[in-house]
Design an enzyme around this catalytic site. Structure first.
Site, PDB file in Angstrom:
ATOM      1  N   ALA A  25       0.857  -1.188   0.000  1.00 23.15           N
ATOM      2  CA  ALA A  25       0.000   0.000   0.000  1.00 23.15           C
ATOM      3  C   ALA A  25       0.891   1.234   0.000  1.00 23.15           C
ATOM      4  O   ALA A  25       2.011   1.196   0.518  1.00 23.15           O
ATOM      5  CB  ALA A  25      -0.872  -0.003   1.248  1.00 23.15           C
TER       6      ALA A  25
ATOM      7  N   GLY B 118       0.885  -5.257   0.702  1.00 26.55           N
ATOM      8  CA  GLY B 118      -0.085  -5.368  -0.391  1.00 26.55           C
ATOM      9  C   GLY B 118       0.538  -5.933  -1.664  1.00 26.55           C
ATOM     10  O   GLY B 118      -0.168  -6.493  -2.501  1.00 26.55           O
TER      11      GLY B 118
ATOM     12  N   GLU C  61       3.609  -5.389   7.617  1.00 26.39           N
ATOM     13  CA  GLU C  61       2.664  -4.413   8.180  1.00 26.39           C
ATOM     14  C   GLU C  61       2.840  -4.232   9.681  1.00 26.39           C
ATOM     15  O   GLU C  61       2.628  -3.145  10.216  1.00 26.39           O
ATOM     16  CB  GLU C  61       1.211  -4.842   7.878  1.00 26.39           C
ATOM     17  CG  GLU C  61       0.800  -4.687   6.423  1.00 26.39           C
ATOM     18  CD  GLU C  61       1.090  -5.897   5.560  1.00 26.39           C
ATOM     19  OE1 GLU C  61       1.896  -6.765   5.994  1.00 26.39           O
ATOM     20  OE2 GLU C  61       0.520  -5.994   4.469  1.00 26.39           O
TER      21      GLU C  61
HETATM   22  N1  CO8 Z   1       4.558   3.349  -0.011  1.00 26.79           N
HETATM   23  C1  CO8 Z   1       4.998   4.549  -0.430  1.00 26.79           C
HETATM   24  N2  CO8 Z   1       6.281   4.764  -0.778  1.00 26.79           N
HETATM   25  C2  CO8 Z   1       7.138   3.729  -0.712  1.00 26.79           C
HETATM   26  C3  CO8 Z   1       6.742   2.452  -0.275  1.00 26.79           C
HETATM   27  C4  CO8 Z   1       5.372   2.278   0.078  1.00 26.79           C
HETATM   28  N3  CO8 Z   1       4.882   1.090   0.452  1.00 26.79           N
HETATM   29  N4  CO8 Z   1       7.817   1.648  -0.289  1.00 26.79           N
HETATM   30  C5  CO8 Z   1       8.851   2.378  -0.721  1.00 26.79           C
HETATM   31  N5  CO8 Z   1       8.461   3.648  -0.984  1.00 26.79           N
HETATM   32  C6  CO8 Z   1       9.258   4.765  -1.469  1.00 26.79           C
HETATM   33  C7  CO8 Z   1      10.222   5.265  -0.391  1.00 26.79           C
HETATM   34  O1  CO8 Z   1       9.551   6.171   0.460  1.00 26.79           O
HETATM   35  C8  CO8 Z   1      11.295   5.910  -1.223  1.00 26.79           C
HETATM   36  O2  CO8 Z   1      10.836   7.180  -1.652  1.00 26.79           O
HETATM   37  P1  CO8 Z   1      11.850   8.441  -1.642  1.00 26.79           P
HETATM   38  O3  CO8 Z   1      12.934   8.049  -2.617  1.00 26.79           O
HETATM   39  O4  CO8 Z   1      10.971   9.556  -2.130  1.00 26.79           O
HETATM   40  O5  CO8 Z   1      12.337   8.579  -0.242  1.00 26.79           O
HETATM   41  C9  CO8 Z   1      11.358   5.020  -2.464  1.00 26.79           C
HETATM   42  O6  CO8 Z   1      10.122   4.300  -2.501  1.00 26.79           O
HETATM   43  C10 CO8 Z   1      12.485   4.010  -2.394  1.00 26.79           C
HETATM   44  O7  CO8 Z   1      12.378   3.305  -1.185  1.00 26.79           O
HETATM   45  P2  CO8 Z   1      13.590   3.185  -0.118  1.00 26.79           P
HETATM   46  O8  CO8 Z   1      14.460   4.383  -0.200  1.00 26.79           O
HETATM   47  O9  CO8 Z   1      12.983   2.846   1.198  1.00 26.79           O
HETATM   48  O10 CO8 Z   1      14.368   1.942  -0.750  1.00 26.79           O
HETATM   49  P3  CO8 Z   1      15.277   0.877   0.038  1.00 26.79           P
HETATM   50  O11 CO8 Z   1      15.923   0.066  -1.040  1.00 26.79           O
HETATM   51  O12 CO8 Z   1      16.109   1.542   1.066  1.00 26.79           O
HETATM   52  O13 CO8 Z   1      14.214  -0.029   0.837  1.00 26.79           O
HETATM   53  C11 CO8 Z   1      12.206  -1.349   1.079  1.00 26.79           C
HETATM   54  C12 CO8 Z   1      13.307  -0.825   0.132  1.00 26.79           C
HETATM   55  C13 CO8 Z   1      12.807  -2.297   2.112  1.00 26.79           C
HETATM   56  C14 CO8 Z   1      11.186  -2.089   0.223  1.00 26.79           C
HETATM   57  C15 CO8 Z   1      11.557  -0.141   1.808  1.00 26.79           C
HETATM   58  O14 CO8 Z   1      11.187   0.823   0.830  1.00 26.79           O
HETATM   59  C16 CO8 Z   1      10.301  -0.489   2.579  1.00 26.79           C
HETATM   60  O15 CO8 Z   1      10.396  -1.048   3.639  1.00 26.79           O
HETATM   61  N6  CO8 Z   1       9.114  -0.137   2.046  1.00 26.79           N
HETATM   62  C17 CO8 Z   1       7.862  -0.315   2.711  1.00 26.79           C
HETATM   63  C18 CO8 Z   1       7.391  -1.745   2.624  1.00 26.79           C
HETATM   64  C19 CO8 Z   1       6.138  -1.934   3.464  1.00 26.79           C
HETATM   65  O16 CO8 Z   1       6.142  -1.733   4.653  1.00 26.79           O
HETATM   66  N7  CO8 Z   1       5.025  -2.323   2.809  1.00 26.79           N
HETATM   67  C20 CO8 Z   1       3.785  -2.551   3.490  1.00 26.79           C
HETATM   68  C21 CO8 Z   1       2.916  -1.348   3.368  1.00 26.79           C
HETATM   69  S1  CO8 Z   1       1.390  -1.513   4.309  1.00 26.79           S
HETATM   70  C22 CO8 Z   1       0.430  -2.508   3.317  1.00 26.79           C
HETATM   71  O17 CO8 Z   1       0.812  -2.899   2.252  1.00 26.79           O
HETATM   72  C23 CO8 Z   1      -0.929  -2.864   3.853  1.00 26.79           C
HETATM   73  C24 CO8 Z   1      -1.666  -3.775   2.886  1.00 26.79           C
HETATM   74  C25 CO8 Z   1      -2.959  -3.173   2.504  1.00 26.79           C
HETATM   75  C26 CO8 Z   1      -3.466  -3.695   1.180  1.00 26.79           C
HETATM   76  C27 CO8 Z   1      -2.984  -2.907  -0.011  1.00 26.79           C
HETATM   77  C28 CO8 Z   1      -4.028  -2.769  -1.087  1.00 26.79           C
HETATM   78  C29 CO8 Z   1      -4.415  -1.333  -1.249  1.00 26.79           C
END
Ligand code: CO8
Length: 259
Positions: free
Chosen positions: A66, A110, A133
């Site tokens: 998400a 997601g 999450e």
């Molecule tokens: N949402 C928004 N932006 C994101 C997300 C995300 N899920 N993941 C990464 N980004 C963005 C970062 O903010 C970053 O943006 P910026 O360059 O502007 O700072 C860019 O993508 C690159 O990410 P990182 O710099 O963090 O890259 P890394 O290589 O350091 O890390 C990771 C990669 C480990 C994947 C890290 O980005 C991360 O942990 N991301 C979040 C993953 C997460 O927690 N996902 C779960 C989200 S909650 C969810 O999915 C609930 C489910 C609900 C159902 C969905 C259907 C609608």
């Protein structure tokens, strides 16, 4: 399609490919991306030239879940009233044609749930699956707690969901979450090949087979076997059934009419 800003779509023969294309946010599921994805899936489902659909991302990320920035601002009521989750889960379930998820890089939250909504998953060797999450102070909301347990069993699903620990592609294959793991550059071509094979069969029969398998998640064994038998017998009404059985006996290739 000029209306698409978060996905790319193309057709290769009878295979449709939807590529999530928000690389700067690791293909996070914004409302806009979800809408475009669902629109594309529905259009391809209706397209007579298409026999199978692939959903993929890029080498770094299939989908990081998400959109955290978008979701952060929501109150309970807004989240409750936001239709994204229901839309994505219900709409993908309603697609008749088989969907192959091709996962390279991150499939988190997601994103892992989206992979599990696909009928078949192919993963590149560097793919990473996870339900992180819990680290954000929430739980999976698009099938994670329900589908993961069915895919890999309670021991591993509970472990992943409660610790937030990721799973490698190899582990995911061993656990039953993905059908095949291949080198990064080979995974999309292999999925296109499998999709082309599937698209080469009778469309109604493929749709019926998909429906029967998916119903196994819903029904007990006796009802499931009954449902399967009914669908099996229903295929006898198709001219493709006559063609398939006839072609075998006549030692020739079947010519499907998809009716
Ligand atoms: N949402 C928004 N932006 C994101 C997300 C995300 N899920 N993941 C990464 N980004 C963005 C970062 O903010 C970053 O943006 P910026 O360059 O502007 O700072 C860019 O993508 C690159 O990410 P990182 O710099 O963090 O890259 P890394 O290589 O350091 O890390 C990771 C990669 C480990 C994947 C890290 O980005 C991360 O942990 N991301 C979040 C993953 C997460 O927690 N996902 C779960 C989200 S909650 C969810 O999915 C609930 C489910 C609900 C159902 C969905 C259907 C609608």
């Amino acid at each position: 399609n000029t209306g698409q800003q978060n996905i790319l779509t193309e057709k290769q023969g009878n295979v449709a490919i939807v590529t999530l294309n928000r690389p700067k946010a690791l293909n996070a599921l914004s409302g806009a991306l979800i809408q475009e994805l669902l629109q594309a899936l529905k259009a391809f489902d209706k397209d007579d030239d298409v026999g199978a659909i692939i959903i993929t991302g890029n080498e770094r990320a299939f989908c990081a879940g998400a959109d955290i920035a978008e979701q952060k601002a929501l109150s309970f009521t807004q989240a409750y009233n936001t239709d994204y989750l229901r839309d994505i889960v219900d709409s993908i379930l309603a697609i008749h044609k088989p969907i192959i998820g091709v996962v390279n890089g991150y499939a988190l939250g997601g994103g892992c749930e989206l992979a599990m909504m696909c009928d078949i998953v192919y993963a590149g060797e560097k793919a990473v699956f996870g339900q992180p999450e819990i680290k954000l102070g929430t739980i999976p909301g698009a099938g994670g707690t329900q589908r993961l347990i069915r895919a890999i069993g309670k021991a591993k699903a509970m472990h992943m969901i409660l610790t937030g620990e990721n799973m490698s592609a190899t582990e995911a294959e061993k656990a039953g979450l993905v059908a095949k793991v291949l080198p990064v550059n080979e995974v999309l071509p292999a999925a296109i090949k499998a999709a082309t094979t599937i698209a080469g069969y009778s469309r109604p029969v493929v749709a019926i087979a998909k429906e029967a398998v998916n119903e196994a998640e819903e029904l007990g064994l006796r009802n499931g076997l009954h449902f399967e038998r009914r669908l099996y017998h229903s295929t006898f009404a198709l001219s493709d059934h006559q063609e398939g059985f006839g072609a075998f006996l006549e030692k020739r290739q079947p010519q499907w009419k998809h009716v």
